[in-house]
Write a protein that holds these residues in place. Structure first.
Motif, PDB file in Angstrom:
ATOM      1  N   THR A  54       0.862  -1.178   0.000  1.00  0.00           N
ATOM      2  CA  THR A  54       0.000   0.000   0.000  1.00  0.00           C
ATOM      3  C   THR A  54       0.896   1.225   0.000  1.00  0.00           C
ATOM      4  O   THR A  54       1.700   1.417   0.922  1.00  0.00           O
ATOM      5  CB  THR A  54      -0.920   0.010   1.233  1.00  0.00           C
ATOM      6  OG1 THR A  54      -1.697  -1.190   1.241  1.00  0.00           O
ATOM      7  CG2 THR A  54      -1.860   1.200   1.191  1.00  0.00           C
ATOM      8  N   LEU A  55       0.760   2.048  -1.019  1.00  0.00           N
ATOM      9  CA  LEU A  55       1.760   3.078  -1.276  1.00  0.00           C
ATOM     10  C   LEU A  55       1.167   4.484  -1.224  1.00  0.00           C
ATOM     11  O   LEU A  55       0.155   4.776  -1.873  1.00  0.00           O
ATOM     12  CB  LEU A  55       2.377   2.847  -2.656  1.00  0.00           C
ATOM     13  CG  LEU A  55       3.607   3.675  -3.036  1.00  0.00           C
ATOM     14  CD1 LEU A  55       4.761   3.345  -2.101  1.00  0.00           C
ATOM     15  CD2 LEU A  55       3.989   3.396  -4.481  1.00  0.00           C
ATOM     16  N   GLY A  56       1.787   5.335  -0.412  1.00  0.00           N
ATOM     17  CA  GLY A  56       1.526   6.764  -0.443  1.00  0.00           C
ATOM     18  C   GLY A  56       2.750   7.452  -1.015  1.00  0.00           C
ATOM     19  O   GLY A  56       3.728   6.797  -1.383  1.00  0.00           O
ATOM     20  N   LEU A  57       2.741   8.768  -1.060  1.00  0.00           N
ATOM     21  CA  LEU A  57       3.912   9.467  -1.580  1.00  0.00           C
ATOM     22  C   LEU A  57       5.091   9.395  -0.619  1.00  0.00           C
ATOM     23  O   LEU A  57       6.251   9.375  -1.049  1.00  0.00           O
ATOM     24  CB  LEU A  57       3.570  10.930  -1.868  1.00  0.00           C
ATOM     25  CG  LEU A  57       2.612  11.192  -3.024  1.00  0.00           C
ATOM     26  CD1 LEU A  57       2.360  12.686  -3.159  1.00  0.00           C
ATOM     27  CD2 LEU A  57       3.155  10.630  -4.323  1.00  0.00           C
ATOM     28  N   PHE A  58       4.796   9.332   0.688  1.00  0.00           N
ATOM     29  CA  PHE A  58       5.872   9.381   1.676  1.00  0.00           C
ATOM     30  C   PHE A  58       5.915   8.155   2.583  1.00  0.00           C
ATOM     31  O   PHE A  58       6.984   7.802   3.086  1.00  0.00           O
ATOM     32  CB  PHE A  58       5.721  10.647   2.536  1.00  0.00           C
ATOM     33  CG  PHE A  58       5.654  11.914   1.729  1.00  0.00           C
ATOM     34  CD1 PHE A  58       6.792  12.444   1.157  1.00  0.00           C
ATOM     35  CD2 PHE A  58       4.438  12.543   1.519  1.00  0.00           C
ATOM     36  CE1 PHE A  58       6.736  13.612   0.402  1.00  0.00           C
ATOM     37  CE2 PHE A  58       4.372  13.711   0.772  1.00  0.00           C
ATOM     38  CZ  PHE A  58       5.523  14.245   0.205  1.00  0.00           C
ATOM     39  N   GLU A  59       4.776   7.517   2.795  1.00  0.00           N
ATOM     40  CA  GLU A  59       4.733   6.338   3.657  1.00  0.00           C
ATOM     41  C   GLU A  59       4.021   5.195   2.955  1.00  0.00           C
ATOM     42  O   GLU A  59       3.172   5.415   2.083  1.00  0.00           O
ATOM     43  CB  GLU A  59       4.023   6.667   4.979  1.00  0.00           C
ATOM     44  CG  GLU A  59       4.732   7.710   5.819  1.00  0.00           C
ATOM     45  CD  GLU A  59       4.008   7.974   7.128  1.00  0.00           C
ATOM     46  OE1 GLU A  59       2.869   7.486   7.272  1.00  0.00           O
ATOM     47  OE2 GLU A  59       4.579   8.660   7.988  1.00  0.00           O
ATOM     48  N   GLY A  60       4.370   3.976   3.358  1.00  0.00           N
ATOM     49  CA  GLY A  60       3.743   2.802   2.767  1.00  0.00           C
ATOM     50  C   GLY A  60       3.607   1.688   3.786  1.00  0.00           C
ATOM     51  O   GLY A  60       4.185   1.748   4.882  1.00  0.00           O
TER      52      GLY A  60
END
Length: 231
Positions: A54-60
């Motif tokens: 699960t990917l965000g721009l800064f955290e995953g």
């Protein structure tokens, strides 16, 4: 002092751009993509496990099921983890973040120029309609480029596999059949681009009407009878 019509158009443009900034700010803080891969122990032909990134721009978040153990969930910082891999994925991801920051900067410029025009009458320079056109157009174009780059990075490159290897402490497994779904953050970039275009249209409609009005005032005698023009 500018007319009431001009003030309303430029204030509306600033308001629409402010909404777009809020939308993009929220988008950058939430989910952008989710990649799912089938997993098996190294050398095994039975892919009965799954790995989900699960990917965000800064955290995953990396979630494993029978990959190779029963289940495990690990959080990670995207850019520092990608730095360990030193591949194209890192360059593209950093490029996405930088372009989004540039979008916010251009939107801020558009807001400031719109507010300045709402209380003053600057000449036709970068501080007039041209400034709003340039800043908002750059915001819209760069946001579209962001969408393209991010999709390519998630679906074409081995970004998800590299994240799994780095976060999973180099666990020896085989991964295949990667599938990706774009998240809320990704799709929120689309209304951001739309709002930027709306800001341009608001200024364009006013500028076009003002230009037409000026042309009519510059040629007041064109529609006068020929008898009157002779005197």
């Amino acid at each position: 002092m500018p007319s009431l019509t001009k003030t309303l158009h430029y204030i509306s443009s600033a308001l629409v751009t402010s909404i777009s900034v809020a939308v993009l700010g929220f988008a950058m803080s939430t989910l952008w993509a989710k990649s799912t891969m089938e997993c098996a122990r190294a050398g095994s032909e039975i892919f009965n496990g799954t790995a989900e990134v699960t990917l965000g721009l800064f955290e995953g978040i990396l979630t494993r099921s029978f990959c190779p153990s029963f289940g495990n969930t690990d959080g990670f910082q995207v850019i520092p983890v990608l730095t360990k891999t030193a591949t194209t994925s890192l360059v593209l991801h950093v490029l996405v973040v930088c372009l989004l920051a540039l979008c916010l900067l251009c939107s801020a410029g558009s807001i400031l120029i719109s507010l300045y025009n709402s209380v003053s009458n600057p000449y036709e320079t970068y501080m007039g309609p041209v400034g709003v056109y340039v800043c908002s157009a750059l915001s819209a174009c760069l946001s579209v480029v962001v969408l393209i780059i991010f999709v390519l990075n998630v679906t074409v490159t081995s970004m998800s596999e590299e994240l799994f290897e780095a976060v999973g402490d180099n666990i020896s497994v085989d991964l295949k059949n990667k599938s990706a779904q774009m998240g809320v953050g990704f799709f929120l970039v689309i209304p951001y681009a739309v709002f930027s275009l709306v800001a341009i249209l608001l200024i364009f409609f006013y500028d076009h009407a003002a230009y037409t009005h000026r042309r009519e005032q510059e040629r007041p005698t064109e529609d006068a009878p020929k008898e009157i023009m002779m005197y």
